[in-house]
Design an enzyme around this catalytic site. Structure first.
Site, PDB file in Angstrom:
ATOM      1  N   ASP A   1      15.060 -96.438  -5.421  1.00 40.70           N
ATOM      2  CA  ASP A   1      14.042 -94.765  -5.307  1.00 40.70           C
ATOM      3  C   ASP A   1      13.166 -95.501  -6.045  1.00 40.70           C
ATOM      4  O   ASP A   1      11.819 -95.387  -5.718  1.00 40.70           O
ATOM      5  CB  ASP A   1      14.103 -93.603  -5.911  1.00 40.70           C
ATOM      6  CG  ASP A   1      13.649 -92.904  -5.232  1.00 40.70           C
ATOM      7  OD1 ASP A   1      13.145 -92.674  -4.260  1.00 40.70           O
ATOM      8  OD2 ASP A   1      12.729 -92.292  -6.527  1.00 40.70           O
TER       9      ASP A   1
ATOM     10  N   LYS B   1      18.164 -88.674  -6.924  1.00 40.10           N
ATOM     11  CA  LYS B   1      17.646 -88.743  -8.013  1.00 40.10           C
ATOM     12  C   LYS B   1      19.009 -86.983  -8.834  1.00 40.10           C
ATOM     13  O   LYS B   1      19.388 -87.353  -9.367  1.00 40.10           O
ATOM     14  CB  LYS B   1      16.379 -88.503  -8.204  1.00 40.10           C
ATOM     15  CG  LYS B   1      15.821 -89.994  -8.052  1.00 40.10           C
ATOM     16  CD  LYS B   1      14.310 -89.545  -8.858  1.00 40.10           C
ATOM     17  CE  LYS B   1      14.241 -88.744  -7.219  1.00 40.10           C
ATOM     18  NZ  LYS B   1      12.264 -89.351  -7.085  1.00 40.10           N
TER      19      LYS B   1
HETATM   20  N1  URA Z   1       9.458 -86.267  -4.902  1.00 42.77           N
HETATM   21  C1  URA Z   1      10.238 -87.181  -4.734  1.00 42.77           C
HETATM   22  O1  URA Z   1      10.977 -88.025  -6.068  1.00 42.77           O
HETATM   23  N2  URA Z   1      10.640 -88.655  -3.951  1.00 42.77           N
HETATM   24  C2  URA Z   1       9.481 -88.700  -2.740  1.00 42.77           C
HETATM   25  O2  URA Z   1       9.587 -89.159  -1.713  1.00 42.77           O
HETATM   26  C3  URA Z   1       8.239 -87.170  -2.558  1.00 42.77           C
HETATM   27  C4  URA Z   1       8.548 -86.348  -3.722  1.00 42.77           C
END
Ligand code: URA
Length: 422
Positions: free
Chosen positions: A160, A186
């Protein structure tokens, strides 16, 4: 496997297999798939979307790209997330409230980019505050204090991290499937079994309308339940800034004031978020959870928990930094404050030094904005409507603002919470 075939398949709106998603994500992480190829695939996803099954698969693959925190020894643990908004300091307020009610809050947060400063930036504005605790210390603090907030480790969902950085510079952030899998990978990796998500909707937020907010909420709940995580989403207004302060140390001070009894929209929203967190993690009714939250806010135990938490992470709350200059912005019209544009003020606070465009930029922790008037207030010509705090010398252009709309008619109060989705 061939990345060009995968890109073309998505461009035509076809469904990708687990093997194809895995190849794209892990190939990108290893460097085999290049930036330009990944950004092309991301844009195809923005335009053609992903099925729920593809989203759950993508989340799983991202989740497995790094370490996961094991919180199983702590029993029921609750986390919260906000999709980000101007002046959003709710984490600093709700976490100690919830911990004072006997629930355990274990939270990993990020730094902010653009006008939405992250919780870690706000905490780092407190002199001495340690945001990098080793895992053992983090877990012990959650057990002892009921609350710890640390910076996301480098190895928490590295896929990510790399993909989000690319999305940020390729116009591919605003995709509901990508946002859902990014947030949930996450959150699942952070280990909590209960999660409350504040989905911000409006001008100052990533999600601009209720339809998209609902879609995102339902997706995140679905992903959560595929990992045995109970998720509640609140859809909340982010057209106007939250509370009266924007900027890191200013927001910490405001969080402290709310915990000491300050009333207003920010307090009301925090009570609702904390209520849902307590309801989920202590498994009690929403009505009982709300009563407990209100009692602990009133009797000072939430504030005591805040002080205990700051001290446990070695922060000195009495030494918050202040910027050198404080400029008063005055009203040029008489009337009611009809609107305050959160986005405009977010951008302004970034120019004052409170936000950053890339993660290497240093912040001015004392910088930001204090709003002296709220929507619905009456103002006279020459009344101070806000104060700009900064270490920069500002020219007069900064003291003219388009963020406030002043009218002769008193506006109707705005809804604070649109919906709660379980
Ligand atoms: N916050 C995140 O962690 N990811 C996104 O894609 C958008 C906002």
């Amino acid at each position: 496997m061939n990345i060009i075939e995968i890109i073309n398949k998505k461009r035509l709106g076809k469904i990708l297999t687990k093997e194809e998603i895995n190849y794209a994500v892990n190939g990108y992480l290893s460097g085999e798939v290049k930036d330009y190829q990944m950004s092309s695939l991301l844009m195809a996803i923005v335009l053609k979307g992903l099925t729920d099954h593809e989203i759950i698969t993508l989340t799983e693959i991202m989740l497995n790209s790094g370490e996961k925190l094991d919180l199983s020894n702590l029993g029921s643990v609750v986390d919260k997330h906000s999709t980000g908004g101007v002046g959003d300091k709710t984490t600093l307020i709700v976490s100690p409230i919830v911990a004072s009610c006997g629930a355990r809050v274990a939270k990993m947060s990020g730094k902010g980019l653009g006008h939405t400063g992250g919780t870690i930036d706000k905490l780092e504005s407190i002199p001495g505050f340690k945001v990098n605790l080793d895992e053992q210390t983090f877990l012990e603090q959650v057990k002892k204090v009921g609350l710890a907030i640390v910076s996301q480790t480098a190895n928490l969902v590295p896929a990510d991290k790399k993909i989000y950085a690319l999305r940020d510079v390729t116009g591919t952030v605003e995709s509901i499937p990508l946002i859902a899998s990014s947030i949930m990978s996450k959150k699942i990796a952070s280990g909590a079994n209960n999660l409350v998500i504040d989905v911000k909707v409006g001008r100052g937020a990533l999600i601009k309308n209720l339809k998209d907010a609902r879609k995102l909420a339902h997706l995140m709940i679905k992903i959560g339940s595929s990992h045995q995580i109970k998720v509640v989403c609140l859809l909340t207004n982010m057209d106007i800034p939250l509370g009266n302060n924007i900027g890191n140390a200013l927001e910490v001070r405001e969080a402290e004031e709310v915990l000491q009894g300050k009333k207003g929209n920010l307090t009301d929203l925090c009570i609702e978020i904390a209520t849902q967190m307590v309801h989920l993690s202590l498994n009690i009714s929403v009505a009982d959870a709300k009563k407990l939250v209100q009692e602990n806010l009133k009797n000072g135990s939430a504030y005591q928990k805040f002080l205990e938490f700051i001290k446990a992470q070695q922060g000195d709350i009495n030494a918050l930094p202040e910027s050198t200059y404080h400029y008063e912005v005055k009203s040029t019209k008489k009337g009611y404050i009809n609107d305050i544009n959160a986005l405009t003020l977010g951008e302004l606070s970034m120019q004052l030094g409170a936000g950053r465009m890339n993660l290497t930029e240093k912040l001015d922790y004392g910088a930001g904005i204090t709003l002296k008037k709220e929507v619905g207030d009456m103002v006279e010509v020459g009344d101070t409507i806000m104060i700009l705090h900064t270490n920069k010398v500002l020219d007069n252009d900064f003291l003219k603002t388009s963020a406030f709309v002043i009218t002769r008619v008193k506006p109707k109060p705005l809804p604070l919470i649109y919906e709660v989705i379980e």
